[in-house]
Write a protein that holds these residues in place. Sequence first.
Motif, PDB file in Angstrom:
ATOM      1  N   GLN A 145       0.830  -1.198   0.000  1.00 17.94           N
ATOM      2  CA  GLN A 145       0.000   0.000   0.000  1.00 17.94           C
ATOM      3  C   GLN A 145       0.872   1.258   0.000  1.00 17.94           C
ATOM      4  O   GLN A 145       0.584   2.229  -0.712  1.00 17.94           O
ATOM      5  N   ILE A 146       1.927   1.244   0.805  1.00 17.62           N
ATOM      6  CA  ILE A 146       2.832   2.403   0.831  1.00 17.62           C
ATOM      7  C   ILE A 146       3.498   2.580  -0.524  1.00 17.62           C
ATOM      8  O   ILE A 146       3.697   3.705  -0.997  1.00 17.62           O
ATOM      9  N   TYR A 147       3.859   1.473  -1.164  1.00 16.46           N
ATOM     10  CA  TYR A 147       4.474   1.525  -2.497  1.00 16.46           C
ATOM     11  C   TYR A 147       3.544   2.248  -3.474  1.00 16.46           C
ATOM     12  O   TYR A 147       3.983   3.118  -4.233  1.00 16.46           O
ATOM     13  N   SER A 148       2.255   1.890  -3.444  1.00 15.51           N
ATOM     14  CA  SER A 148       1.291   2.532  -4.340  1.00 15.51           C
ATOM     15  C   SER A 148       1.153   4.018  -4.023  1.00 15.51           C
ATOM     16  O   SER A 148       1.088   4.854  -4.930  1.00 15.51           O
ATOM     17  N   MET A 149       1.118   4.356  -2.749  1.00 13.86           N
ATOM     18  CA  MET A 149       1.033   5.762  -2.346  1.00 13.86           C
ATOM     19  C   MET A 149       2.245   6.549  -2.833  1.00 13.86           C
ATOM     20  O   MET A 149       2.119   7.674  -3.328  1.00 13.86           O
TER      21      MET A 149
END
Length: 216
Positions: A145-149
């Motif tokens: 999720q952090i990667y996508s953000m």
Amino acid sequence: MIVVTPDRATFRGDRSTMTTTPSTEALALTSRSAQRRRPVPRTLAPDVLSHLQLHLQMELQASYDYFHLAVWFAERDLKGFAAFARQEALSEHRHACLVADHLIDRSQPVELATLQPNTDNWDSVEAATQFIFDNEVAVTASAQQIYSMAERAGDYITSVFLDGIIQQQTDSEAQAAYMMSRVRLAGEDAAALLLIDQELSRGEDGRPQLAKDGGS
């Protein structure tokens, strides 16, 4: 340093909440500005920063929980399972250190919340391995999720940083799934369970891997 005690459900409890935006009660990120030690031309987007802080706490909590598991296995004379859990505790602690390093390199604050005692009562080795698998899935989902953000924010520095962590997490998730599957197959057969324990003691990864097992 501000130390807060997060709601346990944020890190344990319902694991589906682990990848949601952290509450202000969980992490006090805006209470003070970072004491900048280095000039950094590209700061972190607020949502990326808050989720990195939450992920750091998740890694530390996972390390704590895995050590608890190592003790649980050792008390039952399951040497291989204990060694596996202890190694996972070290791995999650290293991931936490990497996240902290990334925050420091970007001149961001490293906020630490109080770790919570593990109150899970595993009534079987299968329940313990289910816990391991669920934990790996949750931590992997958080990193993804952090990667996508980060990508949406154009923060490719953080995206590249997370590549290695996600790759390691994906492998740990696969190992946990394989171990849980083997334990389920063993069922109530103590001899089969001890065989798995001996394989873990030798540090063997017996997963069937077609690319590897097929040669060249």
